[in-house]
Design a protein around this motif. Structure first.
Motif, PDB file in Angstrom:
ATOM      1  N   ALA A 125      -5.821  19.184-118.938  1.00 32.68           N
ATOM      2  CA  ALA A 125      -6.302  17.863-119.363  1.00 32.68           C
ATOM      3  C   ALA A 125      -5.214  17.081-120.089  1.00 32.68           C
ATOM      4  CB  ALA A 125      -7.521  18.034-120.257  1.00 32.68           C
ATOM      5  N   ASN A 126      -4.439  17.774-120.909  1.00 29.72           N
ATOM      6  CA  ASN A 126      -3.331  17.130-121.620  1.00 29.72           C
ATOM      7  C   ASN A 126      -2.311  16.581-120.633  1.00 29.72           C
ATOM      8  OD1 ASN A 126      -1.587  16.281-123.605  1.00 29.72           O
ATOM      9  ND2 ASN A 126      -1.236  18.299-124.483  1.00 29.72           N
ATOM     10  N   LEU A 127      -1.982  17.378-119.622  1.00 29.31           N
ATOM     11  CA  LEU A 127      -1.030  16.929-118.601  1.00 29.31           C
ATOM     12  C   LEU A 127      -1.581  15.731-117.823  1.00 29.31           C
ATOM     13  CD1 LEU A 127       0.161  20.401-117.291  1.00 29.31           C
ATOM     14  CD2 LEU A 127       1.605  18.686-118.395  1.00 29.31           C
ATOM     15  N   LEU A 128      -2.878  15.756-117.519  1.00 26.96           N
ATOM     16  CA  LEU A 128      -3.490  14.630-116.808  1.00 26.96           C
ATOM     17  C   LEU A 128      -3.463  13.370-117.662  1.00 26.96           C
ATOM     18  CD1 LEU A 128      -5.013  13.572-114.351  1.00 26.96           C
ATOM     19  CD2 LEU A 128      -7.146  14.390-115.395  1.00 26.96           C
ATOM     20  N   ALA A 129      -3.727  13.514-118.957  1.00 24.14           N
ATOM     21  CA  ALA A 129      -3.687  12.365-119.863  1.00 24.14           C
ATOM     22  C   ALA A 129      -2.278  11.776-119.936  1.00 24.14           C
ATOM     23  CB  ALA A 129      -4.165  12.778-121.250  1.00 24.14           C
ATOM     24  N   ILE A 130      -1.279  12.645-120.018  1.00 25.04           N
ATOM     25  CA  ILE A 130       0.115  12.176-120.037  1.00 25.04           C
ATOM     26  C   ILE A 130       0.448  11.461-118.732  1.00 25.04           C
ATOM     27  CG2 ILE A 130       2.534  12.929-120.027  1.00 25.04           C
ATOM     28  CD1 ILE A 130       1.698  15.248-121.845  1.00 25.04           C
ATOM     29  N   GLY A 131       0.088  12.080-117.600  1.00 25.42           N
ATOM     30  CA  GLY A 131       0.420  11.519-116.298  1.00 25.42           C
ATOM     31  C   GLY A 131      -0.234  10.181-116.052  1.00 25.42           C
ATOM     32  N   LEU A 132      -1.524  10.068-116.360  1.00 23.49           N
ATOM     33  CA  LEU A 132      -2.228   8.805-116.120  1.00 23.49           C
ATOM     34  C   LEU A 132      -1.721   7.706-117.046  1.00 23.49           C
ATOM     35  CD1 LEU A 132      -4.409   7.284-114.606  1.00 23.49           C
ATOM     36  CD2 LEU A 132      -6.090   8.120-116.267  1.00 23.49           C
ATOM     37  N   SER A 133      -1.460   8.044-118.300  1.00 20.09           N
ATOM     38  CA  SER A 133      -0.937   7.049-119.241  1.00 20.09           C
ATOM     39  C   SER A 133       0.434   6.552-118.804  1.00 20.09           C
ATOM     40  CB  SER A 133      -0.850   7.660-120.645  1.00 20.09           C
ATOM     41  OG  SER A 133      -2.114   8.081-121.092  1.00 20.09           O
ATOM     42  N   ALA A 134       1.293   7.471-118.362  1.00 22.39           N
ATOM     43  CA  ALA A 134       2.627   7.082-117.894  1.00 22.39           C
ATOM     44  C   ALA A 134       2.543   6.241-116.623  1.00 22.39           C
ATOM     45  CB  ALA A 134       3.469   8.329-117.638  1.00 22.39           C
ATOM     46  N   LEU A 135       1.629   6.607-115.714  1.00 20.92           N
ATOM     47  CA  LEU A 135       1.460   5.853-114.477  1.00 20.92           C
ATOM     48  C   LEU A 135       1.030   4.422-114.758  1.00 20.92           C
ATOM     49  CD1 LEU A 135       1.338   5.856-111.348  1.00 20.92           C
ATOM     50  CD2 LEU A 135      -1.061   6.562-111.553  1.00 20.92           C
ATOM     51  N   LEU A 136       0.046   4.245-115.616  1.00 18.30           N
ATOM     52  CA  LEU A 136      -0.428   2.898-115.947  1.00 18.30           C
ATOM     53  C   LEU A 136       0.673   2.091-116.640  1.00 18.30           C
ATOM     54  CD1 LEU A 136      -4.028   3.720-117.222  1.00 18.30           C
ATOM     55  CD2 LEU A 136      -3.448   2.366-115.196  1.00 18.30           C
ATOM     56  N   ALA A 137       1.409   2.734-117.542  1.00 20.11           N
ATOM     57  CA  ALA A 137       2.475   2.034-118.265  1.00 20.11           C
ATOM     58  C   ALA A 137       3.572   1.556-117.319  1.00 20.11           C
ATOM     59  CB  ALA A 137       3.060   2.945-119.333  1.00 20.11           C
ATOM     60  N   ASN A 138       3.779   2.305-116.211  1.00 22.52           N
ATOM     61  CA  ASN A 138       4.812   1.906-115.250  1.00 22.52           C
ATOM     62  C   ASN A 138       4.302   0.903-114.226  1.00 22.52           C
ATOM     63  OD1 ASN A 138       7.516   3.532-115.473  1.00 22.52           O
ATOM     64  ND2 ASN A 138       5.907   4.987-115.988  1.00 22.52           N
ATOM     65  N   LEU A 139       3.021   0.944-113.907  1.00 23.36           N
ATOM     66  CA  LEU A 139       2.464   0.034-112.901  1.00 23.36           C
ATOM     67  C   LEU A 139       2.116  -1.337-113.471  1.00 23.36           C
ATOM     68  CD1 LEU A 139       0.060   2.358-110.843  1.00 23.36           C
ATOM     69  CD2 LEU A 139       2.306   1.476-110.162  1.00 23.36           C
ATOM     70  N   LEU A 140       1.702  -1.379-114.726  1.00 24.83           N
ATOM     71  CA  LEU A 140       1.233  -2.622-115.335  1.00 24.83           C
ATOM     72  C   LEU A 140       2.304  -3.222-116.245  1.00 24.83           C
ATOM     73  CD1 LEU A 140      -2.397  -1.533-116.378  1.00 24.83           C
ATOM     74  CD2 LEU A 140      -1.695  -2.742-114.293  1.00 24.83           C
TER      75      LEU A 140
END
Length: 427
Positions: A166-181
């Motif tokens: 879950a921690n890895l998923l939270a990191i990955g999704l947060s990083a993805l959004l920060a790079n896309l938006l």
């Protein structure tokens, strides 16, 4: 016989899935707050003209408050799990975490409703904190009780395996959004997406857990009424075991939050490490940590819980100061320190649910685990980053390593006094 064996295997897989998926959903919701605090801080707290860090500090203070709601959740939900069953308690915890995520994701901003905005954030985090405390209490008991004989360590390891995923998923999704938006979109609405997804995930976790089988053995109604435990019955009848759970958890709770999240920040304020590059080292180290959970859990079923706990305690008592002294401003040193620390930490995390659950009888197991564990996490894990930062501000950064080492030595002494419970029947 083959069909019977197949049926049991399917049932145990369903139990493991119910515990792991629900736990992953809960911890995703818990971790994503700290990942995105920097984006939504100004949405809930007004900016201070003299100090731009005021909104972030206020948001992190609410994060810390969530830690101190965990002992209450461990006590209340743990007692309910002992009275009414693990399944009902686990449904309540994943539901509560989802409600907290929905409140945060849909909350109005300070600009829209004023002081009601941070008040809603505080309520949401208190609900999530209580849910997190109850999750360990009921989830640990559920996993251990659902395990086949000789596999309690393996099953218990999935608690931290799913939490790390879950921690890895939270990191990955947060990083993805920060790079896309864009930064503007991320600050205005992008940060809400993971919280809303977490709320949806909680519904999925709730549905999965509704189809799990109860693991708390039922007793006749007249005996159940006469023997219903109170909130502190575990402390009156098993004070030594409760103290042991507290001591078992103290040093690992501190080490866990330092090595899984705070270490890049600590290196940044002490030796000039760029915390941004710590994201990659953190992902690599956490992935390694996840893989070790079932390996060490299975190993504990063969050689016992105590040897692994003693390895953790001894390694951090002797090695905390050298590991932190090894840090510099390079990525390689950071990765090495994280990998080494998390390898030793996995000796504890893989068996913590099993060793705690095996200390108590079924009728007091969840409350006996939940309250002392959550209290220890709140006192040592939740305050770790603050203590480290304060020591740095006092000009004594090296003292933090000694603080970890002394706490690890105290936990090591508790481990020495523990009975070996791996090979006997579950009480």
């Amino acid at each position: 016989m083959t069909e019977l064996t197949s049926g049991r295997s399917t049932s145990r897989l369903r139990q493991l899935t119910a515990a792991s998926v629900g736990n992953a959903v809960e911890w995703f919701d818990w971790y994503v707050y700290s990942m995105l605090a920097v984006y939504f801080a100004t949405q809930f707290f007004p900016k201070d003209a003299e100090n731009s860090l005021v909104p972030l500090l206020s948001t992190l203070a609410v994060f810390a408050v969530g830690f101190f709601a965990r002992p209450l959740g461990g006590l209340v939900i743990g007692a309910l799990a002992d009275r009414f069953g693990r399944k009902a308690a686990l449904s309540a915890t994943v539901g509560g975490m989802g409600v907290g995520s929905l409140l945060i994701g849909a909350a109005p901003t300070y600009e829209q409703v004023g002081v009601l905005a941070p008040a809603l954030l505080l309520v949401a985090r208190l609900v999530q904190g209580a849910s997190a405390g109850g999750e360990y209490a009921a989830g640990s008991a559920f996993l251990v009780e659902a395990a086949p004989e000789g596999r309690r360590g393996l099953f218990s390891s999935f608690f931290y395996a799913s939490a790390t995923a879950a921690n890895l998923l939270a990191i990955g999704l947060s990083a993805l959004l920060a790079n896309l938006l864009s930064a503007e979109d991320m600050n205005s609405w992008g940060w809400r997406v993971p919280f809303l997804l977490g709320a949806v995930g909680a519904l999925v976790g709730l549905w999965i857990r509704r189809h799990a089988e109860e693991t708390l053995e039922t007793v006749p109604a007249e005996k159940a009424t006469a023997r219903r435990p109170g909130f502190f019955t575990f402390l009156r009848e098993h004070p030594r075991e409760a103290f042991m759970v507290f001591g078992i958890t103290a040093a690992p709770a501190l080490a866990f939050y330092v090595w899984t999240s705070y270490l890049p920040t600590f290196a940044g304020i002490t030796v000039g490490f760029d915390p941004k590059t710590g994201l990659l080292s953190g992902v690599i180290a956490l992935s390694w940590f996840l893989l070790l959970q079932p390996v060490f859990g299975l190993l504990s079923d063969r050689i016992g819980r105590k040897p692994l706990l003693l390895v953790f305690g001894g390694a951090f008592a002797v090695g905390a100061v050298p590991m932190l002294s090894l840090l510099d401003d390079t990525f390689t040193r950071m990765l090495v320190v994280q990998l080494v620390g998390l390898t030793f930490l996995a000796c504890w995390s893989s068996v913590s649910a099993a060793v705690s659950a095996e200390l108590f009888p079924a009728s007091l197991r969840s409350a006996g685990i939940g309250f002392p564990y959550a209290l220890s996490v709140a006192l040592f894990g939740g305050t770790g980053p603050y203590v480290a930062t304060w020591l740095v501000s006092m000009g004594a950064p090296g003292a933090f390593g000694w603080y970890i080492a002394v706490l690890a030595l105290l936990s090591f002494l508790v481990y020495l006094r523990l009975p070996e419970t791996a090979h006997g029947p579950l009480r």
